[in-house]
Scaffold this active site. Structure first.
Site, PDB file in Angstrom:
ATOM      1  N   ASN A  37       0.813  -1.208   0.000  1.00  0.00           N
ATOM      2  CA  ASN A  37       0.000   0.000   0.000  1.00  0.00           C
ATOM      3  C   ASN A  37       0.856   1.271   0.000  1.00  0.00           C
ATOM      4  OD1 ASN A  37      -2.306   1.504   0.029  1.00  0.00           O
ATOM      5  ND2 ASN A  37      -2.952   0.944   2.091  1.00  0.00           N
ATOM      6  N   HIS A 122     -14.710  -4.000  10.985  1.00  0.00           N
ATOM      7  CA  HIS A 122     -14.268  -2.676  11.392  1.00  0.00           C
ATOM      8  C   HIS A 122     -15.477  -1.764  11.571  1.00  0.00           C
ATOM      9  CE1 HIS A 122      -9.836  -2.693   9.842  1.00  0.00           C
ATOM     10  NE2 HIS A 122     -10.169  -3.854  10.388  1.00  0.00           N
ATOM     11  N   ARG A 147     -13.810  -4.663  15.661  1.00  0.00           N
ATOM     12  CA  ARG A 147     -12.845  -3.632  16.024  1.00  0.00           C
ATOM     13  C   ARG A 147     -13.558  -2.293  16.053  1.00  0.00           C
ATOM     14  NH1 ARG A 147      -7.882  -1.360  12.363  1.00  0.00           N
ATOM     15  NH2 ARG A 147      -9.474   0.194  11.861  1.00  0.00           N
ATOM     16  N   TYR A 159      -7.023   8.698  11.810  1.00  0.00           N
ATOM     17  CA  TYR A 159      -6.744   7.505  11.010  1.00  0.00           C
ATOM     18  C   TYR A 159      -7.570   6.345  11.559  1.00  0.00           C
ATOM     19  CZ  TYR A 159      -3.956   4.054   8.461  1.00  0.00           C
ATOM     20  OH  TYR A 159      -3.539   3.045   7.612  1.00  0.00           O
ATOM     21  N   ASP A 210      -7.376  -0.657  17.660  1.00  0.00           N
ATOM     22  CA  ASP A 210      -6.096  -0.457  16.987  1.00  0.00           C
ATOM     23  C   ASP A 210      -5.567   0.934  17.313  1.00  0.00           C
ATOM     24  OD1 ASP A 210      -3.931  -0.354  15.286  1.00  0.00           O
ATOM     25  OD2 ASP A 210      -5.026  -1.004  13.503  1.00  0.00           O
ATOM     26  N   HIS A 212      -2.672   2.055  15.991  1.00  0.00           N
ATOM     27  CA  HIS A 212      -1.942   2.495  14.801  1.00  0.00           C
ATOM     28  C   HIS A 212      -0.555   3.058  15.123  1.00  0.00           C
ATOM     29  CE1 HIS A 212      -6.207   2.609  13.220  1.00  0.00           C
ATOM     30  NE2 HIS A 212      -5.593   1.842  12.332  1.00  0.00           N
ATOM     31  N   GLU A 236      -4.192  -3.430  19.709  1.00  0.00           N
ATOM     32  CA  GLU A 236      -3.316  -3.679  18.556  1.00  0.00           C
ATOM     33  C   GLU A 236      -2.379  -2.505  18.275  1.00  0.00           C
ATOM     34  OE1 GLU A 236      -3.926  -3.943  13.716  1.00  0.00           O
ATOM     35  OE2 GLU A 236      -5.596  -4.416  15.038  1.00  0.00           O
ATOM     36  N   GLU A 262       1.467  -6.333  11.623  1.00  0.00           N
ATOM     37  CA  GLU A 262       1.020  -6.225  10.237  1.00  0.00           C
ATOM     38  C   GLU A 262       2.066  -5.592   9.336  1.00  0.00           C
ATOM     39  OE1 GLU A 262      -1.686  -2.327   9.642  1.00  0.00           O
ATOM     40  OE2 GLU A 262      -2.466  -3.688  11.152  1.00  0.00           O
ATOM     41  N   ARG A 283       0.495 -10.646  13.977  1.00  0.00           N
ATOM     42  CA  ARG A 283      -0.356 -10.222  12.855  1.00  0.00           C
ATOM     43  C   ARG A 283       0.374 -10.181  11.518  1.00  0.00           C
ATOM     44  NH1 ARG A 283      -4.644  -8.043  12.459  1.00  0.00           N
ATOM     45  NH2 ARG A 283      -4.033  -6.003  11.642  1.00  0.00           N
ATOM     46  N   HIS A 312      -3.365  -9.686   9.571  1.00  0.00           N
ATOM     47  CA  HIS A 312      -3.851  -8.462   8.939  1.00  0.00           C
ATOM     48  C   HIS A 312      -4.746  -8.840   7.763  1.00  0.00           C
ATOM     49  CE1 HIS A 312      -3.752  -4.342   7.583  1.00  0.00           C
ATOM     50  NE2 HIS A 312      -3.092  -4.629   6.478  1.00  0.00           N
ATOM     51  N   ASP A 316      -6.150  -3.249   1.757  1.00  0.00           N
ATOM     52  CA  ASP A 316      -4.933  -3.140   0.957  1.00  0.00           C
ATOM     53  C   ASP A 316      -4.376  -4.515   0.603  1.00  0.00           C
ATOM     54  OD1 ASP A 316      -4.338  -3.398   3.741  1.00  0.00           O
ATOM     55  OD2 ASP A 316      -2.269  -2.847   3.348  1.00  0.00           O
ATOM     56  N   GLU A 339      -8.561 -10.721  10.600  1.00  0.00           N
ATOM     57  CA  GLU A 339      -9.175  -9.448  10.218  1.00  0.00           C
ATOM     58  C   GLU A 339      -9.873  -9.601   8.877  1.00  0.00           C
ATOM     59  OE1 GLU A 339      -7.870  -4.748   9.731  1.00  0.00           O
ATOM     60  OE2 GLU A 339      -6.333  -6.310   9.659  1.00  0.00           O
ATOM     61  N   TRP A 402       7.176   8.447  16.861  1.00  0.00           N
ATOM     62  CA  TRP A 402       7.330   7.230  17.638  1.00  0.00           C
ATOM     63  C   TRP A 402       7.640   6.081  16.711  1.00  0.00           C
ATOM     64  CZ3 TRP A 402       8.688   8.149  22.142  1.00  0.00           C
ATOM     65  CH2 TRP A 402       8.017   8.992  23.005  1.00  0.00           C
TER      66      TRP A 402
END
Length: 402
Positions: A37, A122, A147, A159, A210, A212, A236, A262, A283, A312, A316, A339, A402
């Protein structure tokens, strides 16, 4: 038997996909996914310019030898582009092998370990109430696990939250969109979401969340501790795991189950996480971690340490990867969950498949191979469109690091 042709097919039925088709001199062919992706064309070049010429004339049944040749024969090992390209070849070869055996792929791997694969959907909303409603909609569709993500007050976009509730695609701009992020606002708000969800739906539905990769280890520990009363199935991607030791600190502060991986490409990305039991679910996915041949090694290591798979499965990944993953999930002994973000109708038309959703589970068919094909004529009607994932900045403009 020999490989006589191998070609890359790029299409965009709602989002970009890169597909590899390997053809043998006996007319049997295999399909692999090579989608990365936001960097799709990098894998296209890697395959076309560096990998496919090396495949012509080889025996497609020598899956392990070809995998080792592509991995060890490249001085610059691993990395997202390399491992995605290897995965595409590997999955296509397993598809061929299973077709030659006249078996669905899960039988070739060792047979069923379960009748169906539990999946999670989701649910997302602009605020807590909208997310609560969306979770209810997924429960009504039969999902056992959902989720949940919601917008954060004071942040214009988040996001994982979108206007399109079923076919969310984060790679949404010709140039990277820049989102504003506040960890403080996020940590304050998320526990309220799960309090509301448990108040409305009780504890019979599995709930997941999640992060992210947006937290520091101590922030992740704090969030995990705050969420303990709500008994999440998992939390996650709390932090990026380039430094696997970060999870030691998280583990010290919370009993909320942890999932990550993922964006991993190999077993070396998660060996410490698994062997020290710092996570509960791995994942890593078939398409980005070297294909079935390599993910099988990751799962075998995880089994020793009571870590389960939780692959995952966002949009994508093409239906080719989903089909291969479901066959793997059907067989692998230490399966946890899969997922499942549904693809658009256009994508499903380009990639006809035989897996089906029923009462919270995906079930594979008995078509020889992994059960997914590509309509090349239809794929040609959807040309590539450049798209990027968004970039996060803090409220003062600092690039989130991070």
């Amino acid at each position: 038997m020999k490989i006589i042709d191998a070609r890359v097919i790029v299409s965009c039925p709602g989002r970009n996909f890169v597909t590899l088709k390997i053809i043998t001199d006996e007319g049997v062919y295999g399909i692999g996914d090579a989608t990365l992706n936001g960097r799709e064309l990098a894998v296209v070049s890697y395959l076309q310019d560096h990998v496919l010429p090396c495949l012509i004339g080889r025996d497609p049944q020598q899956i392990e030898d070809i995998w080792q040749y592509l991995y060890r024969g490249c001085y610059w090992r691993r990395g997202a582009v390399t491992m995605t390209a290897i995965a595409a070849v590997d999955v296509a070869l397993w598809d061929i092998k299973a077709k030659l055996a006249n078996m669905p792929l899960y039988q070739l791997l060792g047979g069923r370990s379960r009748e169906g694969v539990m999946v999670y959907g989701h649910a997302n909303g602009a605020d807590i109430n909208e997310t609560i409603d969306e979770v209810g909609r997924y429960i009504d569709m039969g999902y056992k696990a959902v989720r949940a993500q919601c917008g954060i007050p004071g942040l214009p976009s988040t996001y994982g939250v979108s206007g399109d509730k079923m076919y969310y695609e984060p790679a949404n701009a010709d140039l990277p969109e820049e989102n504003v992020w506040s960890t403080e606002k996020y940590l304050h708000h998320v526990p309220k979401l799960f309090e509301g969800l448990r108040d409305n739906y009780g504890f019979d539905v599995h709930l997941l969340h999640d992060c992210h990769h947006r937290l520091s280890p101590i922030e992740a520990g704090r969030l995990g501790k705050d969420l303990e009363p709500y008994r999440l199935f998992w939390l996650e991607d709390t932090v990026p795991a380039e430094l696997q030791e970060r999870f030691r600190l998280i583990r010290q502060h919370t009993t909320t189950p942890l999932a990550v991986g993922e964006v991993f490409h190999s077993i070396y990305d998660c060996s410490t996480l698994i062997s020290e039991q710092l996570i509960d679910y791995i994942r890593a996915t078939v398409v980005h971690a070297g294909g079935i041949s390599h993910v099988r090694r990751i799962a075998a290591l995880a089994e020793i340490y009571n870590v389960r798979t939780g692959f995952h499965g966002a949009t994508d990944l093409s239906p080719v990867t989903m089909g291969a993953a479901l066959h793997f999930d059907t067989w692998v002994p230490n399966f946890g969950i899969q997922e499942y973000m549904r693809h658009t109708d256009a994508t499903d038309e380009v990639f006809p498949s035989d897996y089906t959703f029923e009462n919270g589970y995906l079930k594979v068919g008995d078509t020889p191979g992994h059960g997914v094909d590509i309509d090349e004529n239809l794929a040609a009607e959807y040309p590539y469109q450049r798209a990027y994932l968004p970039v996060n900045r803090l409220q003062d403009g600092t690039l989130f690091n991070w």
